[in-house]
Design a protein around this motif. Structure first.
Motif, PDB file in Angstrom:
ATOM      1  N   ILE A  99       0.878  -1.178   0.000  1.00 39.36           N
ATOM      2  CA  ILE A  99       0.000   0.000   0.000  1.00 39.36           C
ATOM      3  C   ILE A  99       0.916   1.228   0.000  1.00 39.36           C
ATOM      4  CG2 ILE A  99      -1.718   1.288   1.374  1.00 39.36           C
ATOM      5  CD1 ILE A  99      -2.538  -1.520   2.542  1.00 39.36           C
ATOM      6  N   GLY A 100       0.722   2.124  -0.930  1.00 41.59           N
ATOM      7  CA  GLY A 100       1.556   3.327  -0.989  1.00 41.59           C
ATOM      8  C   GLY A 100       1.281   4.209   0.229  1.00 41.59           C
ATOM      9  N   VAL A 101       2.338   4.805   0.791  1.00 43.79           N
ATOM     10  CA  VAL A 101       2.153   5.665   1.965  1.00 43.79           C
ATOM     11  C   VAL A 101       2.487   7.109   1.602  1.00 43.79           C
ATOM     12  CG1 VAL A 101       2.901   6.177   4.328  1.00 43.79           C
ATOM     13  CG2 VAL A 101       2.614   3.800   3.589  1.00 43.79           C
ATOM     14  N   VAL A 102       1.477   7.966   1.746  1.00 46.11           N
ATOM     15  CA  VAL A 102       1.607   9.405   1.500  1.00 46.11           C
ATOM     16  C   VAL A 102       1.590  10.060   2.884  1.00 46.11           C
ATOM     17  CG1 VAL A 102       0.498  11.409   0.436  1.00 46.11           C
ATOM     18  CG2 VAL A 102       0.372   9.166  -0.693  1.00 46.11           C
ATOM     19  N   ALA A 103       2.770  10.444   3.380  1.00 46.88           N
ATOM     20  CA  ALA A 103       2.852  10.922   4.768  1.00 46.88           C
ATOM     21  C   ALA A 103       2.490  12.397   4.859  1.00 46.88           C
ATOM     22  CB  ALA A 103       4.264  10.701   5.297  1.00 46.88           C
ATOM     23  N   TYR A 104       1.711  12.760   5.877  1.00 48.50           N
ATOM     24  CA  TYR A 104       1.373  14.185   6.048  1.00 48.50           C
ATOM     25  C   TYR A 104       2.028  14.767   7.302  1.00 48.50           C
ATOM     26  CZ  TYR A 104      -2.543  13.313   9.482  1.00 48.50           C
ATOM     27  OH  TYR A 104      -3.324  12.981  10.561  1.00 48.50           O
ATOM     28  N   GLY A 105       2.147  16.105   7.318  1.00 48.06           N
ATOM     29  CA  GLY A 105       2.697  16.790   8.497  1.00 48.06           C
ATOM     30  C   GLY A 105       4.208  16.630   8.624  1.00 48.06           C
ATOM     31  N   VAL A 106       4.895  16.495   7.496  1.00 48.47           N
ATOM     32  CA  VAL A 106       6.329  16.175   7.548  1.00 48.47           C
ATOM     33  C   VAL A 106       7.148  17.300   8.216  1.00 48.47           C
ATOM     34  CG1 VAL A 106       6.944  17.054   5.249  1.00 48.47           C
ATOM     35  CG2 VAL A 106       8.155  15.102   6.185  1.00 48.47           C
ATOM     36  N   LEU A 107       6.593  18.518   8.220  1.00 51.18           N
ATOM     37  CA  LEU A 107       7.283  19.637   8.895  1.00 51.18           C
ATOM     38  C   LEU A 107       6.730  19.859  10.306  1.00 51.18           C
ATOM     39  CD1 LEU A 107       7.342  22.198   5.924  1.00 51.18           C
ATOM     40  CD2 LEU A 107       9.075  20.493   6.560  1.00 51.18           C
ATOM     41  N   CYS A 108       5.846  18.957  10.745  1.00 49.21           N
ATOM     42  CA  CYS A 108       5.203  19.101  12.057  1.00 49.21           C
ATOM     43  C   CYS A 108       4.593  20.508  12.192  1.00 49.21           C
ATOM     44  CB  CYS A 108       6.173  18.789  13.193  1.00 49.21           C
ATOM     45  SG  CYS A 108       5.315  18.355  14.716  1.00 49.21           S
ATOM     46  N   ARG A 109       3.821  20.844  11.180  1.00 49.84           N
ATOM     47  CA  ARG A 109       3.096  22.139  11.133  1.00 49.84           C
ATOM     48  C   ARG A 109       4.035  23.344  11.242  1.00 49.84           C
ATOM     49  NH1 ARG A 109       0.995  18.055  13.079  1.00 49.84           N
ATOM     50  NH2 ARG A 109       1.567  18.337  15.257  1.00 49.84           N
ATOM     51  N   GLY A 110       5.184  23.211  10.638  1.00 48.91           N
ATOM     52  CA  GLY A 110       6.134  24.322  10.559  1.00 48.91           C
ATOM     53  C   GLY A 110       7.202  24.277  11.629  1.00 48.91           C
ATOM     54  N   LEU A 111       6.987  23.485  12.689  1.00 51.79           N
ATOM     55  CA  LEU A 111       7.974  23.406  13.778  1.00 51.79           C
ATOM     56  C   LEU A 111       9.342  22.983  13.242  1.00 51.79           C
ATOM     57  CD1 LEU A 111       8.445  23.496  16.839  1.00 51.79           C
ATOM     58  CD2 LEU A 111       7.337  21.269  17.017  1.00 51.79           C
ATOM     59  N   LEU A 112       9.337  22.060  12.275  1.00 56.46           N
ATOM     60  CA  LEU A 112      10.602  21.550  11.742  1.00 56.46           C
ATOM     61  C   LEU A 112      11.197  22.429  10.634  1.00 56.46           C
ATOM     62  CD1 LEU A 112       9.797  17.741  11.943  1.00 56.46           C
ATOM     63  CD2 LEU A 112      11.814  18.861  12.946  1.00 56.46           C
ATOM     64  N   THR A 113      10.667  23.641  10.470  1.00 53.90           N
ATOM     65  CA  THR A 113      11.373  24.597   9.619  1.00 53.90           C
ATOM     66  C   THR A 113      12.427  25.342  10.445  1.00 53.90           C
ATOM     67  OG1 THR A 113       9.861  26.425  10.104  1.00 53.90           O
ATOM     68  CG2 THR A 113       9.334  25.059   8.184  1.00 53.90           C
ATOM     69  N   GLY A 114      12.262  25.291  11.771  1.00 58.33           N
ATOM     70  CA  GLY A 114      13.197  25.995  12.658  1.00 58.33           C
ATOM     71  C   GLY A 114      12.953  27.491  12.719  1.00 58.33           C
ATOM     72  N   LYS A 115      11.796  27.968  12.225  1.00 52.93           N
ATOM     73  CA  LYS A 115      11.600  29.423  12.153  1.00 52.93           C
ATOM     74  C   LYS A 115      10.954  30.007  13.419  1.00 52.93           C
ATOM     75  CE  LYS A 115       7.121  29.202   9.767  1.00 52.93           C
ATOM     76  NZ  LYS A 115       6.347  29.625   8.602  1.00 52.93           N
ATOM     77  N   PHE A 116      10.539  29.145  14.344  1.00 58.00           N
ATOM     78  CA  PHE A 116       9.813  29.666  15.505  1.00 58.00           C
ATOM     79  C   PHE A 116      10.710  29.849  16.728  1.00 58.00           C
ATOM     80  CE2 PHE A 116       6.325  27.305  13.254  1.00 58.00           C
ATOM     81  CZ  PHE A 116       5.699  28.450  12.794  1.00 58.00           C
ATOM     82  N   ALA A 117      10.355  30.873  17.532  1.00 54.80           N
ATOM     83  CA  ALA A 117      10.979  31.053  18.843  1.00 54.80           C
ATOM     84  C   ALA A 117       9.871  30.914  19.888  1.00 54.80           C
ATOM     85  CB  ALA A 117      11.628  32.430  18.929  1.00 54.80           C
ATOM     86  N   ALA A 118      10.265  30.717  21.141  1.00 53.01           N
ATOM     87  CA  ALA A 118       9.290  30.388  22.198  1.00 53.01           C
ATOM     88  C   ALA A 118       8.202  31.453  22.352  1.00 53.01           C
ATOM     89  CB  ALA A 118      10.024  30.176  23.507  1.00 53.01           C
ATOM     90  N   HIS A 119       8.526  32.727  22.034  1.00 58.01           N
ATOM     91  CA  HIS A 119       7.556  33.808  22.239  1.00 58.01           C
ATOM     92  C   HIS A 119       6.648  34.016  21.019  1.00 58.01           C
ATOM     93  CE1 HIS A 119      10.164  36.092  19.617  1.00 58.01           C
ATOM     94  NE2 HIS A 119      11.180  35.694  20.378  1.00 58.01           N
ATOM     95  N   HIS A 120       6.721  33.155  20.015  1.00 59.40           N
ATOM     96  CA  HIS A 120       5.964  33.373  18.776  1.00 59.40           C
ATOM     97  C   HIS A 120       4.460  33.457  19.064  1.00 59.40           C
ATOM     98  CE1 HIS A 120       5.835  33.319  14.350  1.00 59.40           C
ATOM     99  NE2 HIS A 120       4.609  32.860  14.556  1.00 59.40           N
ATOM    100  N   SER A 121       3.825  34.424  18.422  1.00 62.96           N
ATOM    101  CA  SER A 121       2.387  34.560  18.632  1.00 62.96           C
ATOM    102  C   SER A 121       1.658  34.199  17.323  1.00 62.96           C
ATOM    103  CB  SER A 121       2.117  36.005  19.074  1.00 62.96           C
ATOM    104  OG  SER A 121       0.843  36.387  18.730  1.00 62.96           O
TER     105      SER A 121
END
Ligand code: NAP
Length: 326
Positions: free
Chosen positions: A198-220
């Motif tokens: 069965i082919g697997v099409v994975a979603y959320g590979v960036l964990c909703r942007g967390l794995l772009t590294g662009k966020f800091a703890a105070h992000h609003s």
């Protein structure tokens, strides 16, 4: 761009697919249509031919935007995947409904919004405990016989639900959540799909942007953004995940890629993964995916990544908060 074949489809698909949930705006603090269409065009121009959408993304809006983009790009240049089985009311409350009656209504609405004669991959969005899996599978089988869809897929199904499906209809793909931080499918879903081709099409590979590294703890985050209630983006938990991101970043730099590219590469390298979806709202976001270097992560790199995750996140949190109500 790397390509693969998916069961049930007679043409190659790019191993990176463009995810269009964000394009609908709903649960992502809004989205800009012009930028979204440009993102889809940029993706296809860069070789990303696999487009994933769903009726519930912006309550029809994402499918309409994908349809407008297809009108400009040309139907034969894209592989269109959409979903069915979630309904909503005028208060934007959603619930699962995979009954044949609901699916029959949805398929024609999706074809109209997308402006196409047939959908390449039609996926049941979430399992619905009130409807026998077999009845849902039969409905998709009849759409296939009518020429409205090509391949049959599910999403967020367990192995036992997929097993029940396969007793009455072919199952070409599954779409589960999967990324460096959310690896639950390695226990059962991934081995089941591998064993049964069965082919697997994975979603959320960036964990909703967390794995772009662009966020800091105070992000609003904007009002209505899913990350306002995503457990990983809250307080000390957010800080722990950000510490893992900081530890992962040098490894990506050492390979001449961005953290997001390394996260996608990591997922693409896992056994059984056919395609990874990369959600993007503007051209620059998806071009980062298209520019991913071909370098593979070595066993040594994979071990390093595992040790960072074990040290920083000994008790990982899954993506279960996203499951819609029955
Ligand atoms: P994702 O791909 O993990 O993250 C996407 C988000 O990351 C984008 O919306 C954008 O958010 C940010 N981003 C992407 N590229 C970036 C870049 N180059 N630089 C900076 N930020 C960037 O999450 P997802 O959209 O939830 O998942 C991808 C797709 O999978 C969806 O679009 C959908 O097609 C599918 N999906 C399916 C299910 C299901 O139940 N079957 C569930 C979830 C998703 P911001 O710009 O807002 O920061």
């Amino acid at each position: 761009m790397e390509y693969t074949s998916l069961p049930g489809l007679d043409r190659p698909v790019s191993r990176i697919g463009l995810g269009t949930w964000v394009v609908g705006g709903w649960m992502w603090g809004g989205a800009e249509e012009k930028e979204a269409i440009e993102a889809i065009e940029a993706a296809v121009d860069a070789g990303i031919c696999f487009l994933d959408t769903a009726p519930v993304y912006g309550f029809g809006r994402a499918e309409e935007i994908v349809g407008k983009a297809i009108g400009r790009i040309g139907r034969d240049r894209v592989v269109v995947a959409t979903k069915a089985g979630l309904e909503w009311n005028d208060r934007e409350e959603i619930r699962r409904n995979s009954s044949p009656e609901r699916l029959r209504k949805e398929i024609d609405e999706s074809l109209r919004r997308l402006g196409v004669d047939s959908i390449d991959l039609y996926q049941v969005h979430w399992p619905d405990a009130r409807v026998p899996v077999e009845a849902t599978a039969q409905a998709l089988l009849s759409f296939q016989a009518e020429g409205k869809i090509r391949a049959l897929g599910v999403s967020n199904y367990s192995p036992s639900q997929m097993e029940a499906w396969r007793k009455v209809a072919p199952l070409h793909t599954d779409q589960p959540p999967y990324n460096l931080f959310e690896r639950g499918i390695e226990r059962d879903v991934l081995p089941y799909c591998q064993e049964n081709r069965i082919g697997v099409v994975a979603y959320g590979v960036l964990c909703r942007g967390l794995l772009t590294g662009k966020f800091a703890a105070h992000h609003s985050f904007a009002a209505g953004d899913i990350r306002r209630f995503d457990p990983k983006f809250q307080g000390d938990t957010f800080r722990r995940y950000l510490a893992a991101v900081d530890d992962l970043r040098p490894l990506a730099q050492g390979h001449g890629c961005t953290l997001a590219q390394m996260a996608a590469r990591w997922a693409l390298q896992q056994p059984g993964i056919s395609v990874v979806l990369w959600g993007a709202r503007r051209p620059t976001q998806i071009l980062e995916a298209a520019q991913m270097p071909p370098t593979l992560l070595s066993d040594h790199d994979l071990g390093k990544i595992d040790r960072i995750l074990e040290r920083r996140i000994p008790e990982p949190i899954g993506p279960e908060f996203m499951a819609p109500p029955l």
